[in-house]
Design an enzyme around this catalytic site. Structure first.
Site, PDB file in Angstrom:
ATOM      1  N   ARG A 166       0.824  -1.212   0.000  1.00 34.23           N
ATOM      2  CA  ARG A 166       0.000   0.000   0.000  1.00 34.23           C
ATOM      3  C   ARG A 166       0.862   1.269   0.000  1.00 34.23           C
ATOM      4  O   ARG A 166       0.455   2.313   0.510  1.00 34.23           O
ATOM      5  CB  ARG A 166      -0.949   0.014   1.205  1.00 34.23           C
ATOM      6  CG  ARG A 166      -2.003  -1.083   1.191  1.00 34.23           C
ATOM      7  CD  ARG A 166      -3.000  -0.888   0.061  1.00 34.23           C
ATOM      8  NE  ARG A 166      -4.167  -1.718   0.233  1.00 34.23           N
ATOM      9  CZ  ARG A 166      -4.327  -2.921  -0.302  1.00 34.23           C
ATOM     10  NH1 ARG A 166      -3.353  -3.438  -1.033  1.00 34.23           N
ATOM     11  NH2 ARG A 166      -5.428  -3.614  -0.099  1.00 34.23           N
ATOM     12  N   SER A 212     -11.444  -0.848   1.626  1.00 36.26           N
ATOM     13  CA  SER A 212     -10.847  -0.975   2.963  1.00 36.26           C
ATOM     14  C   SER A 212     -10.544   0.394   3.552  1.00 36.26           C
ATOM     15  O   SER A 212     -10.034   1.278   2.864  1.00 36.26           O
ATOM     16  CB  SER A 212      -9.558  -1.791   2.888  1.00 36.26           C
ATOM     17  OG  SER A 212      -9.813  -3.095   2.423  1.00 36.26           O
ATOM     18  N   GLU A 282      -5.982   3.789   4.954  1.00 33.86           N
ATOM     19  CA  GLU A 282      -5.840   3.849   3.499  1.00 33.86           C
ATOM     20  C   GLU A 282      -6.577   5.080   2.971  1.00 33.86           C
ATOM     21  O   GLU A 282      -6.236   5.613   1.917  1.00 33.86           O
ATOM     22  CB  GLU A 282      -6.423   2.597   2.841  1.00 33.86           C
ATOM     23  CG  GLU A 282      -5.593   1.352   3.031  1.00 33.86           C
ATOM     24  CD  GLU A 282      -6.019   0.248   2.109  1.00 33.86           C
ATOM     25  OE1 GLU A 282      -6.381   0.530   0.959  1.00 33.86           O
ATOM     26  OE2 GLU A 282      -5.986  -0.925   2.532  1.00 33.86           O
TER      27      GLU A 282
END
Length: 287
Positions: A166, A212, A282
């Site tokens: 990520r 998410s 995120e």
């Protein structure tokens, strides 16, 4: 200066946030819609040089925008969706959705985006966060990116970029990217995509969400930690932590920025209280 921008680039003084994000919270903000790379570069440089507050939004996933945000949003949603395929190479503009890249590649018998196509993101956003699904990362097939940095367009090759979980490129404005894929039977590509789409549909809730909310900590699922804090089904105003997957927040009834932010902060606080694990978002918050 802004009058010059407004005469050349589409602008909405009060665009509903639900039209430019996937969480679709209520409220409105000021939005510019550049249609091509030239307009985007002009606008980006003009706002930067004059120290005018602004934020870039691509596909609008993983973004939470406050209805009190006083700056400008530059939305890439109406940019030209250029996809150039030459042999096994694909050059794509930053505003193109991963699903659209997959469709073009599948039509041309090129494999590499079958898993990534299930992620609701644009190429630019996917590279910025090194989007991944089931072991496949956007950086796996990347050759180079073109970026606008310090007022100049630069080409940066994959070997000079640092990617992680990520974690992607975040130092400039991504304009386009080149990928090298592999030839494969079109039916096999379609079957692989369908298999991954079914997995995502069966494991993740459907509706207005980010995807998410938090990155997975090392060796553990963020969703599992949140679930063990008994937060599934927790509601704030029009927002709810999903009963299907605890790392998802759904906007079920015209949720506000405050509703969603409250749940994000609650999830982070409760997980730290119980497990002493600091969850990393995120989701990008624009306020």
């Amino acid at each position: 200066m802004l009058k010059i921008i407004l005469s050349d680039i589409e602008y909405n003084q009060c665009e509903e946030i639900k039209n430019i994000t996937t969480i679709k919270t209520k409220g409105c903000v000021k939005v510019f819609y550049p249609k091509n790379q030239k307009q985007l570069i002009f606008l980006y440089n003009l706002l930067s040089i004059n120290n005018i507050k602004f934020a870039l939004v691509g596909g609008g996933s993983n973004v939470l925008i406050s209805d009190r945000y006083t700056g400008y949003i530059v939305s890439l949603s109406k940019m030209r969706k250029n996809i150039l395929i030459r042999g096994n190479s694909v050059i794509v503009c930053a505003g193109v959705k991963l699903s659209d890249v997959y469709k073009n590649c599948q039509d041309n018998g090129l494999s590499g985006f079958e898993k990534l196509a299930t992620i609701p993101a644009s190429i630019g956003g996917a590279i910025r966060m090194n989007a991944s699904f089931d072991g496949s990362q956007i950086s796996d097939h990347l050759v180079w990116i073109k970026v606008l940095r310090n007022g100049k367009i630069e080409k940066i090759f994959r070997k000079d970029l640092m990617f992680g979980y990520r974690k992607g490129y975040s130092k400039g404005l991504i304009l386009s990217a080149k990928f090298t894929l592999r030839a494969k039977d079109r039916d096999e590509i379609r079957d692989e995509f369908m298999k991954n789409a079914i997995v995502r549909l069966s494991s993740q809730p459907q509706g207005n969400s980010f995807g998410s909310v938090f990155k997975n900590p090392r060796s553990v699922s963020a969703g599992r930690l949140i679930e063990e804090c008994a937060l599934k089904g927790k509601r704030q105003g029009g927002a709810i932590i999903s009963n299907k997957h605890a790392n998802f927040i759904l906007n079920t009834d015209n949720a506000s920025f405050g509703d969603v932010l409250y749940l994000i902060q609650l999830m982070k606080k409760e997980v730290y209280k119980k497990f002493k694990v600091r969850l990393e978002r995120e989701v990008k918050i624009i306020k």
